[in-house]
Motif scaffolding. Sequence first.
Motif, PDB file in Angstrom:
ATOM      1  N   ASP A 110      -4.717  -0.438  68.290  1.00 14.70           N
ATOM      2  CA  ASP A 110      -5.583   0.708  68.004  1.00 14.70           C
ATOM      3  C   ASP A 110      -6.101   1.337  69.294  1.00 14.70           C
ATOM      4  O   ASP A 110      -6.320   2.547  69.361  1.00 14.70           O
ATOM      5  CB  ASP A 110      -6.770   0.273  67.141  1.00 14.70           C
ATOM      6  N   LEU A 111      -6.341   0.499  70.295  1.00 15.11           N
ATOM      7  CA  LEU A 111      -6.826   0.948  71.600  1.00 15.11           C
ATOM      8  C   LEU A 111      -5.946   0.330  72.675  1.00 15.11           C
ATOM      9  O   LEU A 111      -5.757  -0.889  72.702  1.00 15.11           O
ATOM     10  CB  LEU A 111      -8.276   0.512  71.826  1.00 15.11           C
ATOM     11  N   ILE A 112      -5.414   1.161  73.551  1.00 16.48           N
ATOM     12  CA  ILE A 112      -4.626   0.676  74.686  1.00 16.48           C
ATOM     13  C   ILE A 112      -5.260   1.233  75.953  1.00 16.48           C
ATOM     14  O   ILE A 112      -5.212   2.445  76.193  1.00 16.48           O
ATOM     15  CB  ILE A 112      -3.143   1.107  74.598  1.00 16.48           C
ATOM     16  N   SER A 113      -5.868   0.353  76.745  1.00 19.08           N
ATOM     17  CA  SER A 113      -6.570   0.791  77.954  1.00 19.08           C
ATOM     18  C   SER A 113      -5.761   0.468  79.193  1.00 19.08           C
ATOM     19  O   SER A 113      -5.438  -0.701  79.456  1.00 19.08           O
ATOM     20  CB  SER A 113      -7.944   0.122  78.062  1.00 19.08           C
ATOM     21  N   PHE A 150      -5.791   5.062  75.386  1.00 21.43           N
ATOM     22  CA  PHE A 150      -5.109   5.727  74.273  1.00 21.43           C
ATOM     23  C   PHE A 150      -5.755   5.241  72.973  1.00 21.43           C
ATOM     24  O   PHE A 150      -5.847   4.035  72.727  1.00 21.43           O
ATOM     25  CB  PHE A 150      -3.620   5.385  74.285  1.00 21.43           C
ATOM     26  N   ILE A 151      -6.187   6.186  72.144  1.00 24.39           N
ATOM     27  CA  ILE A 151      -6.941   5.869  70.929  1.00 24.39           C
ATOM     28  C   ILE A 151      -6.127   6.279  69.711  1.00 24.39           C
ATOM     29  O   ILE A 151      -5.723   7.433  69.586  1.00 24.39           O
ATOM     30  CB  ILE A 151      -8.290   6.618  70.915  1.00 24.39           C
ATOM     31  N   LYS A 152      -5.918   5.350  68.813  1.00 23.45           N
ATOM     32  CA  LYS A 152      -5.175   5.667  67.603  1.00 23.45           C
ATOM     33  C   LYS A 152      -5.987   6.603  66.714  1.00 23.45           C
ATOM     34  O   LYS A 152      -7.189   6.402  66.503  1.00 23.45           O
ATOM     35  CB  LYS A 152      -4.833   4.386  66.838  1.00 23.45           C
ATOM     36  N   LYS A 153      -5.341   7.618  66.190  1.00 26.61           N
ATOM     37  CA  LYS A 153      -6.013   8.629  65.380  1.00 26.61           C
ATOM     38  C   LYS A 153      -6.735   8.013  64.185  1.00 26.61           C
ATOM     39  O   LYS A 153      -7.824   8.456  63.801  1.00 26.61           O
ATOM     40  CB  LYS A 153      -4.995   9.664  64.896  1.00 26.61           C
ATOM     41  N   LEU A 176     -17.373   0.449  71.316  1.00 23.32           N
ATOM     42  CA  LEU A 176     -18.156  -0.707  70.890  1.00 23.32           C
ATOM     43  C   LEU A 176     -18.025  -0.920  69.382  1.00 23.32           C
ATOM     44  O   LEU A 176     -17.756  -2.040  68.920  1.00 23.32           O
ATOM     45  CB  LEU A 176     -19.632  -0.504  71.274  1.00 23.32           C
ATOM     46  N   LYS A 177     -18.209   0.146  68.616  1.00 22.40           N
ATOM     47  CA  LYS A 177     -18.085   0.039  67.163  1.00 22.40           C
ATOM     48  C   LYS A 177     -16.654  -0.339  66.766  1.00 22.40           C
ATOM     49  O   LYS A 177     -16.441  -1.142  65.851  1.00 22.40           O
ATOM     50  CB  LYS A 177     -18.485   1.363  66.497  1.00 22.40           C
ATOM     51  N   ALA A 178     -15.688   0.261  67.440  1.00 28.70           N
ATOM     52  CA  ALA A 178     -14.285  -0.001  67.092  1.00 28.70           C
ATOM     53  C   ALA A 178     -13.930  -1.466  67.282  1.00 28.70           C
ATOM     54  O   ALA A 178     -13.325  -2.094  66.405  1.00 28.70           O
ATOM     55  CB  ALA A 178     -13.368   0.880  67.939  1.00 28.70           C
ATOM     56  N   GLN A 183     -13.254  -4.381  64.386  1.00 29.77           N
ATOM     57  CA  GLN A 183     -12.245  -5.331  64.855  1.00 29.77           C
ATOM     58  C   GLN A 183     -10.913  -4.646  65.168  1.00 29.77           C
ATOM     59  O   GLN A 183      -9.833  -5.101  64.758  1.00 29.77           O
ATOM     60  CB  GLN A 183     -12.056  -6.446  63.821  1.00 29.77           C
ATOM     61  N   ALA A 184     -10.989  -3.532  65.862  1.00 27.78           N
ATOM     62  CA  ALA A 184      -9.791  -2.802  66.262  1.00 27.78           C
ATOM     63  C   ALA A 184      -8.927  -3.667  67.170  1.00 27.78           C
ATOM     64  O   ALA A 184      -9.428  -4.458  67.971  1.00 27.78           O
ATOM     65  CB  ALA A 184     -10.189  -1.507  66.990  1.00 27.78           C
TER      66      ALA A 184
END
Length: 284
Positions: A110-113, A150-153, A176-178, A183-184
């Motif tokens: 969901d998140l790729i940093s 990169f943030i998944k839509k 933080l919420k994600a 639990q992204a």
Amino acid sequence: MSYRLSIITINYNNAEGLKKTLQSVINQSCNDFEYIVIDGNSNDGSKEIISQYSKNITHFVSEKDSGIYNAMNKGIKIATGEYFLFLNSGDELENEKVVEKSLSSLAFFDLISGNMIYSTDGIPKTLFTPPNEVNLAYFLHSFLPHPSTFIKKELFQNIGLYNENLKVISDWEFFLKAVVIHQAKYNHLDEVISNFDNSGISSNPESENLIKKEKAEVYQNLFPNLKNEIKMIEFASSKRMVEIQHIQNYHPFLWKLLKGFLNILNIFSSQKEVKLFHKINRKN
């Protein structure tokens, strides 16, 4: 046409920075992405620059907005890509291969940093490398680099858009919420994605008090029963981070060992935090 990636640039009266950002995007070796520019009705020549590069921009808007996160939310509503990357005016993609190298990594998470370079007046200053694992304790003393993440839509569809009541840290709150609440799935991409222009509002020393105030509001809203625990972790982390940053900058071998150890700790602590969070919310 559907895209895997949408790059979103917001701008207000930063014509010079906007041109630099546009050039770094349109010079990519791979153009399999849509590019969206949201301008806040600038009057410094920014609109003329947007017009000059219009053939390389998929969508653009130039109208008054209520702040940076209002502008970003406009971009989110327009974007059609599976993943979003926010590159504000003044920021640059590190090189012409960034998109080409990154596209294959945009799956399963969901998140790729990726890594990010801080620059001041165009001079590279510091390399910021996100960890392999993130949790509540991490966000109490650090952040994910917005221009390199990169943030998944789907996250915006599940969590909501950026909180426009926050002026400086809404992206930090979103991450933080994600990670902690929703639990992204997170992944660190060990590539330099962007060069961050260290002259924005969040980098301004005068914004320090506003950042503290907004973070306190976020903690109170999300974790009302963890006030004392958060203060203790913040205090311990602030002293520890000075030592960690020194090791990262001057002792690369020790940093590799420490980084691996911290990742192991993060795995165990994140499991405890999720359980604690759900336990607290069942009581509320």
